[in-house]
Scaffold this motif. Structure first.
Motif, mmCIF file in Angstrom:
data_model
loop_
_atom_site.group_PDB
_atom_site.id
_atom_site.type_symbol
_atom_site.label_atom_id
_atom_site.label_comp_id
_atom_site.label_asym_id
_atom_site.label_seq_id
_atom_site.Cartn_x
_atom_site.Cartn_y
_atom_site.Cartn_z
ATOM 1 N N UNK A 269 0.861 -1.178 0.000
ATOM 2 C CA UNK A 269 0.000 0.000 0.000
ATOM 3 C C UNK A 269 0.902 1.235 0.000
ATOM 4 N N UNK A 270 0.436 2.291 -0.651
ATOM 5 C CA UNK A 270 1.261 3.488 -0.802
ATOM 6 C C UNK A 270 0.448 4.727 -0.457
ATOM 7 N N UNK A 271 1.002 5.560 0.404
ATOM 8 C CA UNK A 271 0.422 6.855 0.741
ATOM 9 C C UNK A 271 1.550 7.863 0.712
ATOM 10 N N UNK A 272 1.753 8.478 -0.445
ATOM 11 C CA UNK A 272 2.864 9.411 -0.601
ATOM 12 C C UNK A 272 2.358 10.672 -1.287
ATOM 13 N N UNK A 273 2.611 11.798 -0.650
ATOM 14 C CA UNK A 273 2.125 13.092 -1.134
ATOM 15 C C UNK A 273 3.077 13.628 -2.192
ATOM 16 N N UNK A 274 3.210 12.875 -3.297
ATOM 17 C CA UNK A 274 4.161 13.228 -4.341
ATOM 18 C C UNK A 274 3.831 12.471 -5.615
ATOM 19 N N UNK A 275 4.249 13.018 -6.748
ATOM 20 C CA UNK A 275 4.067 12.314 -8.017
ATOM 21 C C UNK A 275 5.079 11.185 -8.186
ATOM 22 N N UNK A 276 5.938 10.975 -7.193
ATOM 23 C CA UNK A 276 6.824 9.812 -7.228
ATOM 24 C C UNK A 276 6.018 8.520 -7.140
ATOM 25 N N UNK A 277 4.741 8.619 -6.783
ATOM 26 C CA UNK A 277 3.901 7.430 -6.635
ATOM 27 C C UNK A 277 3.904 6.560 -7.888
ATOM 28 N N UNK A 278 3.807 7.182 -9.062
ATOM 29 C CA UNK A 278 3.748 6.401 -10.309
ATOM 30 C C UNK A 278 5.076 5.720 -10.635
ATOM 31 N N UNK A 279 6.206 6.439 -10.717
ATOM 32 C CA UNK A 279 7.454 5.724 -11.004
ATOM 33 C C UNK A 279 7.834 4.720 -9.927
ATOM 34 N N UNK A 280 7.447 4.974 -8.682
ATOM 35 C CA UNK A 280 7.728 4.016 -7.620
ATOM 36 C C UNK A 280 6.898 2.752 -7.811
ATOM 37 N N UNK A 281 5.623 2.900 -8.172
ATOM 38 C CA UNK A 281 4.770 1.735 -8.432
ATOM 39 C C UNK A 281 5.308 0.928 -9.620
ATOM 40 N N UNK A 282 5.783 1.625 -10.636
ATOM 41 C CA UNK A 282 6.351 0.932 -11.802
ATOM 42 C C UNK A 282 7.598 0.146 -11.415
ATOM 43 N N UNK A 283 8.462 0.773 -10.585
ATOM 44 C CA UNK A 283 9.686 0.083 -10.181
ATOM 45 C C UNK A 283 9.368 -1.151 -9.341
ATOM 46 N N UNK A 284 8.437 -1.033 -8.427
ATOM 47 C CA UNK A 284 8.071 -2.185 -7.599
ATOM 48 C C UNK A 284 7.546 -3.336 -8.447
ATOM 49 N N UNK A 285 6.818 -3.007 -9.515
ATOM 50 C CA UNK A 285 6.288 -4.052 -10.395
ATOM 51 C C UNK A 285 7.382 -4.613 -11.302
ATOM 52 N N UNK A 286 8.143 -3.738 -11.958
ATOM 53 C CA UNK A 286 9.145 -4.194 -12.926
ATOM 54 C C UNK A 286 10.304 -4.918 -12.256
#
Length: 416
Positions: free
Chosen positions: A294-311
């Motif tokens: 689960x992710x709660x981050x007040x930043x647009x880093x949310x998308x690249x971080x989600x991609x990195x966790x998946x890839x």
């Protein structure tokens, strides 16, 4: 208590941004209750030589002096207190932030500064950013300091201004050191307004060839301030994970006409070490494969971080909290990615929160959810911090950030 109640706002962002600049002191014009936690967090987040300050504006806390308004000051005015406070400061710049209530009094702050005899530069923030996102206040302060201090100069083709590394990020010093190393290896000079810089650094940054972003929401207004000086900004990919950091280095090298080979070689040492550890662990390296987060981050880093966790780890989101300030274009891109991995239902207004393997969030939120048994691993990202005496940084950007997140996730995963 909702999770939003322990998120830092723009009022805090304004003050911590001013504190981040060596030679600049944030001054709070308002009641003392607004100062107590901020003074401590400033000292924890931005390490400086300790000084005991005993006068009535400091009360032994070395950071963020305050005028300590009382009920009579709200009726009769309190600019005389600001004059007394400034007269005892020895910083090069005093950045004055008013509390929301104090801003309604209409004190003559410019006159107070003049009467104080303060020899440095006084910058008064006219806007109050309470209840706005943290990054709004942070960006506003850095942009105002650039606008007030920086002067246009003849271009230095080897100087770059790195924007968007806030001191609220645990391990920001490690991130600055890492990116300074990459930039130096390309025979370039870096300035980091809003993180590791001084008043003189900002004054002299008007000769830079370009700016480059790290977390873009923290520097939109600052980019505009530099553009007024004729300095453009590269909005590069957010450098989270090894591949995005590689792309960030290449983007800067292309813009500056520099050779990225040495910087990429430094990065590759970390990425190859991580890969070797995971491969050498055999089945142990698969411990997080298909794990949930689960992710709660007040930043647009949310998308690249989600991609990195998946890839990189084949991890899937249980919940991703949507921030109200995210733009439609960003949300569409995030939804598209989640749809591609069949996780579009993970977007939520705020964390329920549901049980998952890993929580990535602000330090206090992440620690709270782990304490309540809602995850096995908590990975702190942006502030507020989880503990006061931080001897070792916990970055999440760049190669050091990737290594830290991997280390924390696998260590706690193995314990459970």
């Amino acid at each position: 208590m909702t999770l939003d109640m322990i998120r830092m706002d723009g009022f805090w962002g304004s003050i911590l941004a001013a504190e981040s600049v060596k030679g600049c002191g944030a001054v709070m014009h308002g009641p003392g209750g607004c100062r107590i936690m901020l003074s401590g967090i400033s000292a924890q987040s931005i390490v400086r030589e300790f000084r005991v300050r005993e006068d009535p504006f400091y009360f032994n806390e070395p950071r963020i002096p305050c005028t300590y308004l009382d009920e009579e000051d709200y009726i009769n005015g309190a600019d005389y207190k600001l004059s007394d406070l400034l007269s005892g400061m020895d910083e090069k710049v005093a950045f004055i932030v008013q509390s929301p209530g104090t801003s309604l009094i209409g004190d003559d702050l410019n006159g107070a500064a003049y009467r104080s005899g303060f020899r440095g530069k006084v910058v008064i923030q006219e806007e109050n950013h309470m209840s706005e996102p943290f990054h709004v206040g942070y960006d506003a302060t850095v942009s105002e300091l650039v606008g007030e201090l920086c002067v246009p100069s003849k271009r230095n083709g080897s100087k770059v201004v790195v924007l968007g590394i806030p001191v609220s990020m645990d391990g920001w010093e490690d991130t600055v050191d890492e990116f300074r190393t990459y930039i130096s290896s390309m025979n370039l000079e870096a300035v980091f307004p809003g993180s590791d810089c001084s008043v003189d650094d900002i004054i002299c940054s008007g000769d830079a060839a370009t700016c480059i972003t790290v977390l873009p929401e923290f520097c939109r207004r600052t980019s505009e301030a530099y553009l007024k000086l004729g300095i453009p900004t590269i909005e590069a990919v957010i450098p989270v994970g090894f591949e995005n950091t590689r792309l960030w280095i290449r983007a800067l090298a292309t813009a500056m006409g520099a050779d990225p080979c040495k910087a990429l070689e430094i990065l590759n040492k970390s990425s190859m070490r991580a890969s070797s550890i995971l491969k050498g662990a055999l089945s142990g390296g698969l411990a997080l494969r298909c794990a949930t987060y689960s992710m709660d981050v007040d930043s647009t880093v949310a998308l690249p971080l989600a991609r990195w966790l998946y890839d990189y780890l084949a991890m899937f989101p249980e919940e991703i909290a949507v921030m109200p300030w995210w733009e439609d274009r960003f949300l569409d891109e995030l939804r598209s990615f989640l749809s591609d991995i069949h996780s579009e239902e993970s977007l939520v207004g705020s964390l329920t929160p549901r049980r998952c393997d890993v929580v990535l969030a602000g330090g206090q939120i992440a620690a709270l959810l782990r304490k309540n048994g809602l995850c096995s691993v908590d990975v702190p990202l942006l502030g507020p911090p989880t503990h006061r005496l931080r001897f070792v940084g916990r970055p999440f950007l760049g190669a050091k950030g990737a290594m830290h997140m991997l280390d924390r996730m696998f260590e706690l995963c193995e314990r459970d």
